[in-house]
Design a protein around this motif. Structure first.
Motif, short mmCIF file in Angstrom:
data_model
loop_
_atom_site.label_atom_id
_atom_site.label_comp_id
_atom_site.label_asym_id
_atom_site.label_seq_id
_atom_site.Cartn_x
_atom_site.Cartn_y
_atom_site.Cartn_z
N GLY A 2 0.81 -1.22 0.00
CA GLY A 2 0.00 0.00 0.00
C GLY A 2 0.84 1.27 0.00
N ASP A 3 0.32 2.28 -0.67
CA ASP A 3 0.93 3.61 -0.62
C ASP A 3 0.49 4.25 0.70
OD1 ASP A 3 2.17 5.96 -1.14
OD2 ASP A 3 0.95 6.51 -2.88
N THR A 27 -3.43 2.26 -3.78
CA THR A 27 -4.06 3.29 -2.95
C THR A 27 -5.46 2.90 -2.50
OG1 THR A 27 -4.83 4.44 -4.94
CG2 THR A 27 -2.75 5.18 -3.98
N ASP A 28 -6.10 1.97 -3.19
CA ASP A 28 -7.38 1.45 -2.73
C ASP A 28 -7.54 0.01 -3.21
OD1 ASP A 28 -8.76 1.37 -5.32
OD2 ASP A 28 -8.90 3.55 -5.16
N ASN A 29 -8.50 -0.67 -2.63
CA ASN A 29 -8.65 -2.09 -2.92
C ASN A 29 -8.97 -2.37 -4.38
OD1 ASN A 29 -9.04 -4.95 -1.98
ND2 ASN A 29 -11.09 -4.56 -2.77
N THR A 30 -9.66 -1.46 -5.04
CA THR A 30 -10.01 -1.68 -6.44
C THR A 30 -8.76 -1.80 -7.30
OG1 THR A 30 -12.08 -0.46 -6.18
CG2 THR A 30 -11.25 -0.74 -8.42
N ASP A 31 -7.79 -0.89 -7.10
CA ASP A 31 -6.55 -0.95 -7.87
C ASP A 31 -5.82 -2.27 -7.65
OD1 ASP A 31 -6.99 1.64 -8.72
OD2 ASP A 31 -5.71 2.55 -7.20
N LEU A 32 -5.70 -2.67 -6.40
CA LEU A 32 -4.97 -3.89 -6.09
C LEU A 32 -5.72 -5.12 -6.59
CD1 LEU A 32 -2.68 -5.43 -4.78
CD2 LEU A 32 -3.88 -5.25 -2.59
N SER A 33 -7.01 -5.16 -6.39
CA SER A 33 -7.79 -6.31 -6.83
C SER A 33 -7.69 -6.50 -8.34
CB SER A 33 -9.26 -6.16 -6.41
OG SER A 33 -9.38 -6.21 -5.01
N GLN A 34 -7.76 -5.43 -9.08
CA GLN A 34 -7.64 -5.52 -10.54
C GLN A 34 -6.27 -6.03 -10.94
OE1 GLN A 34 -8.67 -1.56 -11.89
NE2 GLN A 34 -10.87 -1.97 -11.82
N ALA A 35 -5.24 -5.56 -10.25
CA ALA A 35 -3.87 -5.98 -10.57
C ALA A 35 -3.66 -7.47 -10.27
CB ALA A 35 -2.87 -5.14 -9.80
N MET A 36 -4.24 -7.95 -9.18
CA MET A 36 -4.09 -9.36 -8.84
C MET A 36 -4.96 -10.24 -9.74
SD MET A 36 -3.52 -9.63 -4.72
CE MET A 36 -2.50 -11.10 -4.93
N ALA A 37 -6.15 -9.77 -10.06
CA ALA A 37 -7.05 -10.55 -10.92
C ALA A 37 -6.49 -10.70 -12.32
CB ALA A 37 -8.42 -9.89 -10.97
N SER A 38 -5.80 -9.67 -12.81
CA SER A 38 -5.25 -9.71 -14.16
C SER A 38 -3.93 -10.46 -14.24
CB SER A 38 -5.03 -8.29 -14.67
OG SER A 38 -3.98 -7.64 -13.95
#
Length: 360
Positions: free
Chosen positions: A172-173, A218-229
């Motif tokens: 996290g940032d 910076t938020d869960n959406t960014d991280l979730s997308q990065a892990m899902a992809s």
């Protein structure tokens, strides 16, 4: 707020027209409520009683981390309610950003989990003044793609600095989570007693981690997308990340049993000084988010614990077991608790983390 008028037959047409005009004027500032929050907490399911009473959610403004929120408030940004976490409450209070809470207006104050009440400087100051009502609590924990990473490869938090994970890591940032990771990695469980030598060692670890970082989320959406992809395979993340990804059938899991442990935090809501909104709505909102009925949704859908002891006791035991909340003592075992720390140390962390992210 809706306004209702009763019109008598003898009221003049002019006066009727004037009344009609007043109902179309913008609401006064003191009739609104603005919540300064992390993204995602605007979810109406967190405050259903408020929506039921007023017909809609309050206004929300968002921050990426608590230092950003702190600086924005210090520069004059106005909101009524804020959502800091345990390590920031003292700093915000000492900076004159908070108003005391009137606990007689907090319906669920006496039902807050006992462990939070005993934490120094979390809910009240030494003189007994109340400053924050806890809301959510959980972990920052090693989270990984189970189809790409073997459990034995992440048995230690030192995996974040392992060159084999170059460009596959995300943290996290967020200075608090970053130094919680670094503190644990060097064997520190109580960061309030961190020595200068330990601070330097923790910072050196974060510099090694930086070499592997693909994304500072910076938020869960960014991280979730990065892990899902598949862009990120290893993350230092909140419970929410694994819970939401698993719901979408992404092969992700949390590694709670690393050698060094994990980090536990508690966050809550405060009244912000200078807020121009409705005090009545402020307390209605604080009562709504701490209502025991919210606990089941928070645990099941977000993977976080709720602060209301009665609410947690009402959650389906199978769900509590699945999310790791069946035994609170076990939940917090081998953990670094993100407790309030000396302001000087946190300022050092903030300055150093900015250098680390810049590659220095």
């Amino acid at each position: 707020m809706a306004v209702s008028y009763t019109t008598r037959p003898f009221i003049t047409a002019a006066f009727t027209a004037l009344l009609a005009l007043t109902t179309t004027l913008p609401a006064r500032a003191d009739d609104t409520l603005t919540v300064f929050d992390w993204s995602g907490y605007e979810d109406p399911a967190f405050h259903p009683a408020y929506v039921e009473k007023y017909g809609s959610s309050p206004d929300f403004s968002f921050f990426g981390d608590e230092e950003e929120a702190f600086q924005k408030l210090r520069s004059g940004f106005k909101a009524d309610v804020g959502h800091p976490c345990s390590q920031s409450v003292v700093k915000w209070r000492e900076a004159g950003l908070l108003e005391p809470l009137d606990t007689s207006r907090l319906t669920n104050w006496n039902d807050i989990l006992p462990g939070f009440k005993s934490m120094k400087d979390l809910m009240t100051s030494a003189d007994g003044t109340a400053w924050m009502i806890p809301f959510d609590w959980g972990n920052t924990v090693l989270t990984y793609r189970t189809d790409k990473v073997k459990p034995e490869e992440v048995a230690s938090l030192k995996a974040f600095a392992d060159p084999k994970f170059k460009d596959r890591v995300s943290i996290g940032d967020n200075v608090d989570d970053a130094y919680a990771l670094a503190s644990l990695a060097i064997g520190v469980k109580d960061w309030t007693t961190m020595t200068d030598a330990q601070f330097q060692e923790a910072s050196a670890f974060l510099r090694d981690v930086h070499k592997n970082v693909r994304l500072y989320w910076t938020d869960n959406t960014d991280l979730s997308q990065a892990m899902a992809s598949g862009e990120v395979d290893l993350a230092w993340a909140w419970n929410e990340t694994a819970v939401t990804l698993q719901a979408d059938n992404v092969p992700v899991d949390m590694k709670r049993d690393t050698t060094e442990g994990l980090s536990t935090w508690v966050c809550g809501y405060v009244r912000l000084k200078g807020g121009e909104g409705s005090e009545d709505k402020t307390y209605d909102y604080l009562n709504a988010i701490t209502d025991p009925a919210v606990a089941s949704y928070m645990v099941e859908s977000w993977g976080y614990g709720h602060s209301n002891a009665k609410g947690m006791a009402s959650v389906d035991p199978k769900i509590l077991e699945e999310k790791g909340y069946a035994d609170v003592d076990k939940f917090t075992h081998n953990t670094l608790f993100q407790a309030p720390m000396p302001t000087e140390l946190r300022q050092k962390m903030i300055a150093e983390f900015e250098k680390i992210k810049s590659g220095y």
